[in-house]
Design an enzyme around this catalytic site. Structure first.
Site, PDB file in Angstrom:
ATOM      1  N   ASP A 194      -4.886   5.523   1.488  1.00 12.65           N
ATOM      2  CA  ASP A 194      -5.739   6.820   1.481  1.00 12.65           C
ATOM      3  C   ASP A 194      -6.207   7.304   2.701  1.00 12.65           C
ATOM      4  O   ASP A 194      -6.877   8.451   2.829  1.00 12.65           O
ATOM      5  CB  ASP A 194      -7.056   6.315   0.616  1.00 12.65           C
ATOM      6  CG  ASP A 194      -6.592   6.221  -0.842  1.00 12.65           C
ATOM      7  OD1 ASP A 194      -5.601   6.728  -1.399  1.00 12.65           O
ATOM      8  OD2 ASP A 194      -7.108   5.473  -1.548  1.00 12.65           O
ATOM      9  N   ASP A 246     -11.401   9.453  -7.536  1.00  5.31           N
ATOM     10  CA  ASP A 246     -10.864   8.469  -8.128  1.00  5.31           C
ATOM     11  C   ASP A 246     -11.438   8.216  -9.682  1.00  5.31           C
ATOM     12  O   ASP A 246     -12.832   8.549  -9.425  1.00  5.31           O
ATOM     13  CB  ASP A 246     -10.859   7.002  -7.581  1.00  5.31           C
ATOM     14  CG  ASP A 246     -10.059   7.240  -6.242  1.00  5.31           C
ATOM     15  OD1 ASP A 246      -8.772   7.772  -6.407  1.00  5.31           O
ATOM     16  OD2 ASP A 246     -10.060   6.605  -5.154  1.00  5.31           O
ATOM     17  N   ASP A 276      -9.880   4.427  -1.478  1.00  9.36           N
ATOM     18  CA  ASP A 276     -10.210   2.874  -1.383  1.00  9.36           C
ATOM     19  C   ASP A 276      -9.183   2.342  -0.684  1.00  9.36           C
ATOM     20  O   ASP A 276      -9.286   1.174  -0.006  1.00  9.36           O
ATOM     21  CB  ASP A 276     -10.826   2.214  -2.379  1.00  9.36           C
ATOM     22  CG  ASP A 276      -9.731   2.242  -3.599  1.00  9.36           C
ATOM     23  OD1 ASP A 276      -8.826   2.762  -3.503  1.00  9.36           O
ATOM     24  OD2 ASP A 276     -10.304   1.875  -4.735  1.00  9.36           O
TER      25      ASP A 276
END
Length: 863
Positions: free
Chosen positions: A610, A327, A606
């Protein structure tokens, strides 16, 4: 309070003697903890030291040694029997210490990963350990949280809970705080309750704790949750298999030696003891335990460097990682969002003036779940940035929130990319405030607020807004759109026909240390792919700054990704370094596609959505600070600081641990081969055995333990991150088997040389010289394990002080046995002349000399 679902909220609060607005006091919490205990389930008792000792005594190798000791006593060899018992005791002590150390390391890691929850106490929100909750506590929960205790919902906004862990039903349950049952109902029907260990998939809410620990519904089936720490890693299983093969080989060789000894007419008792001892020496019985300790200590070191590995097998996988999908926000950037630009609808579509409107500011304040406590943002950094922006523009946040009570919330999700709230002011007027990704928001907008009036928005207007968002993205700013409406506020219609208010541009600067980490990963043969929900241009701008993206790479947004066939994706995937605007489901598809190309994939995440991608990835990496409970639960590793630099550190540490395990294996097996060949060749040529049974057991004791454990903590070589990843599952790499065989043969040759030199005087002198040479040469050979190419004396070679201490301790133990008369008699050792000592010591340093000569001609790079 098992019947809480049959009572209204006021009754529950009264019965629990709590306060919805202030929560419990610290004094009351302590009283209740004394009364109810901690909010935790009873677990299986830890394995006691006595149990560990019993397990060691029932180990096959120890049983063989006990039989050998018993045989010694029966056959009148009391001395040998005593020594074997002593060695058994030492082995058990070391094994128990190793197991205790590994178990304590895992326990410490488990405590570091203890879940927290937000609770209202003394009138303020606090972050506390979930185990410290008591009945009557008011808790704040949101999507991604694991419910920490049984609760009665006081407030809920679109709450959907996965209760499959408790009920077995896979369908999520919608919760309703106003629901009250008049009869007894199964757990799945209790819509006003939340149950410990169930997962919030959607929404936000507030609950009051009704039951904790073993009194919860999950506590009644706590046996299902009982589990012991699993120390059986794939690597350890692999080593156990090697041990079994060597065991069979050892038994065959022992039988062969016994037969040869009988044929040559050697002493039956002596040959029997040698055969049994040799069978044991072939088997590196300490290897799996040593490896487990090396891994456990390594994992503790990782935790100190902010990487918390939850399962030992992840260490093995880390060293093999070929791709890291990461990310952007918080991991590659500082996660300190700041609003640096804003554009009102007036500025973009009307007069051109850019005065911040109250409605735009209110939208940022009210469509928001963050808060600022003592100057620190609590909650999402983007939402925190909006509050700071409002504060900077002289808006009284507390007053605005107090005057506009939140009546409804539709939380942000990665599919809609929007968040909506409906607030009611003091006059009873309701207003919906919406914020989200501008490209999604403007699709829902039919109007814009221009000159204080609602005006129809055109396709050209939408194009102007998109162009401004592109401008922000080109400058690495993240754009956020805002809208509102005051009519048609039903749940189905609330996000239609919106009135556009404006956009903000936020910057989240890249972490300074990350650029060097990404470069290090590239040098190590590890690709870094940025996966972000940001606009494609914003993502590319940041990726270029960090060195993830260059002009020959590809950046793909979600639409382009969905349009690709699997064949096209496989063709382009090696060049793609940025995926933008992707959803959690897309993350899962990306992981699968990379794995289809035989990549070992690390994936960061997070959010609650996910979890599937984190589960599927070879290494799931969750954010320790801002990650949801569900993401943390699904991951193999947590970044305690949410920093990409920590991933690079973890890969390096994973490689170091794996290399050290290979060093330990190489070291131990080399010594075992030398012992076997020394005795086997002596038997084949009808020579008296060069070493006695007790000598073999002692050599194994001092070489299998101290230097091996010390090698397990060897520092990483400076070139660790300048080589491609280790192929997963490759334990014996190219050259390793040759090194084991070559140095095993060399140690055998040295032992025989010492034996023949000693025979010139007497057999007793010969076995003494063989014993000393075998011991010292194996201790010295530990120095060769540092590197196969870099000299042990090179300044480039990191020094291992623990290895020096382990070698010194081994030498001191050996000298004690040689020079203390009672012990030397035990081991049938006789005094040597100074010449014989020089020869034995000279022979012992030969492995180091030979290794240094080989390194002179070896390539200078080392993994």
């Amino acid at each position: 309070m098992k019947d809480s679902y049959q009572k209204d909220i006021k009754t529950i609060i009264k019965e629990l003697n709590s306060n919805e607005k202030t929560g419990l006091t610290t004094v009351e919490v302590k009283k209740r903890q004394e009364q109810y205990g901690f909010n935790e389930l009873k677990q299986k008792p830890k394995k006691t030291i006595m149990k560990m000792i019993i397990e060691q005594l029932t180990d096959k190798m120890i049983i063989i040694l006990l039989i050998a000791s018993l045989l010694s006593f029966v056959l009148g060899e009391t001395l040998e029997g005593v020594v074997i018992l002593f060695i058994i005791a030492i082995n058990i002590i070391i094994s128990v210490i190793q197991e205790k150390k590994a178990s304590d390391a895992l326990e410490a890691l488990k405590n570091m990963n203890a879940p927290y929850t937000i609770v209202l106490r003394n009138g303020k929100k606090e972050k506390v350990l979930a185990k410290d909750l008591v009945p009557g506590d008011i808790v704040y929960l949101e999507a991604g949280n694991i419910i920490p205790a049984d609760i009665r919902w006081l407030e809920e906004h679109d709450i959907l809970v996965d209760e499959s862990a408790l009920t077995g039903e896979s369908v999520t349950v919608e919760k309703d705080k106003d629901y009250i049952s008049e009869k007894e109902e199964p757990l799945g029907e209790r819509k006003n309750m939340g149950f410990s260990s169930t997962i919030i998939n959607n929404g936000t809410g507030i609950g009051i704790v009704t039951n904790i620990g073993m009194a919860t519904e999950i506590g009644t089936i706590a046996k299902l949750l009982d589990s012991e720490d699993n120390l059986e890693t794939p690597l350890k299983q692999k080593l156990n298999k090697i041990g079994k093969v060597l065991s069979i080989l050892g038994i065959i060789i022992s039988i062969l030696i016994f037969i040869i000894g009988i044929i040559h007419g050697q002493n039956l008792i002596s040959i029997l003891m040698i055969a049994v001892s040799l069978a044991i020496s072939v088997i590196p019985e300490g290897l799996p335990a040593t490896v487990t300790v090396v891994m456990a200590i390594g994992v503790q070191r990782m935790a100190e460097k902010r990487a918390l590995v939850k399962q030992l097998p992840a260490v093995e996988t880390l060293g093999s990682a070929t791709v890291i999908c990461t990310d952007k926000t918080g991991t590659l950037t500082e996660n300190k969002m700041t609003v640096t630009e804003y554009y009102t609808a007036d500025n973009l579509l009307g007069s051109g003036e850019n005065n911040l409107t109250d409605l735009l500011a209110y939208c940022g304040i009210l469509c928001n779940n963050a808060s600022i406590i003592k100057g620190e943002i609590q909650g999402d950094p983007t939402e925190g940035a909006l509050l700071q922006f409002a504060e900077k523009n002289k808006y009284n946040i507390e007053k605005i929130i107090k005057e506009n009570k939140k009546d409804y919330e539709k939380p942000f999700d990665s599919d809609r990319k929007l968040m909506t709230v409906i607030c009611k002011d003091e006059k009873g007027k309701k207003t919906a405030y919406i914020k989200g990704a501008p490209e999604e928001l403007i699709k829902k907008c039919s109007y814009a607020l221009i000159d204080g009036k609602k005006k129809k928005i055109t396709d050209k207007d939408k194009e102007i807004i998109s162009t401004k968002c592109d401008y922000l993205a080109d400058n690495a700013l993240r754009s956020l759109g805002f809208a509102y409406k005051t009519t048609k506020l039903s749940e189905k219609e609330v996000e239609d026909d919106l009135i556009f208010l404006g956009i903000t541009g936020m910057i989240d600067p890249p972490r300074k240390e990350v650029m060097a980490s990404i470069k290090s990963c590239h040098e190590a043969g590890v690709r870094v792919i940025m996966i972000t929900g940001d606009h494609k241009k914003t993502a590319v701008a940041i990726a270029k700054q960090l060195g993830i993206y260059n002009d020959s790479d590809l950046a793909v947004n979600v639409e382009e990704f969905h349009e690709m066939t699997r064949e096209e994706l496989h063709k382009k995937l090696p060049k793609i370094s940025v995926f933008s605007r992707v959803s959690p489901k897309d993350k899962l598809d990306i992981v699968n596609a990379l794995q289809e190309q035989q990549e070992i994939v690390g994936m960061t995440g997070d959010g609650v959505n996910d979890a599937p991608a984190l589960n599927t990835a070879d290494i799931g990496i969750a954010m320790g600070k801002n990650g949801t409970d569900v993401a943390k639960d699904a991951a193999d590793m947590l970044l305690l600081d949410d920093n990409f630099k920590t991933i690079e550190v973890a890969i390096k540490e994973g490689r170091r641990i794996y290399r050290n395990i290979q060093k330990v294996i190489q070291f131990l097996l080399t010594g075992n081969i030398a012992e076997v060949l020394t005795i086997l060749l002596a038997m084949v040529f009808n020579l008296k055995t060069p070493i006695l049974a007790v000598h073999i057991l002692f050599v194994n004791l001092i070489t299998d333990t101290l230097p091996a454990l010390a090698l397990g903590v060897d520092p990483a070589n400076k070139n660790t991150m300048k080589h491609p990843p280790t192929k997963k599952g490759t334990l014996f790499e190219k050259g390793m088997i040759f090194n084991i065989a070559y140095y095993g043969a060399l140690l055998t040759l040295l032992s025989f040389t010492a034996y023949f030199v000693g025979l010139q005087e007497s057999y007793e002198t010969a076995i003494t010289m063989t014993f000393i040479t075998l011991c010292l040469s194996q201790i010295v050979h530990a120095m060769n394990q540092h590197s196969n190419t870099i000299s042990f004396f090179s300044k480039e070679q990191p020094k291992n002080k623990i290895l020096f201490l382990a070698m010194l301790a081994s030498v001191l133990i050996l000298m004690t046995i040689i020079f203390v008369p009672a012990l030397s008699k035990f081991f049938s050792i006789v005094p040597l002349s100074s010449t014989q000592w020089l020869i034995a010591i000279g022979l012992s340093f030969m492995p180091l000399m030979v290794s240094e000569i080989i390194k002179l001609f070896a390539p200078k790079e080392e993994k």
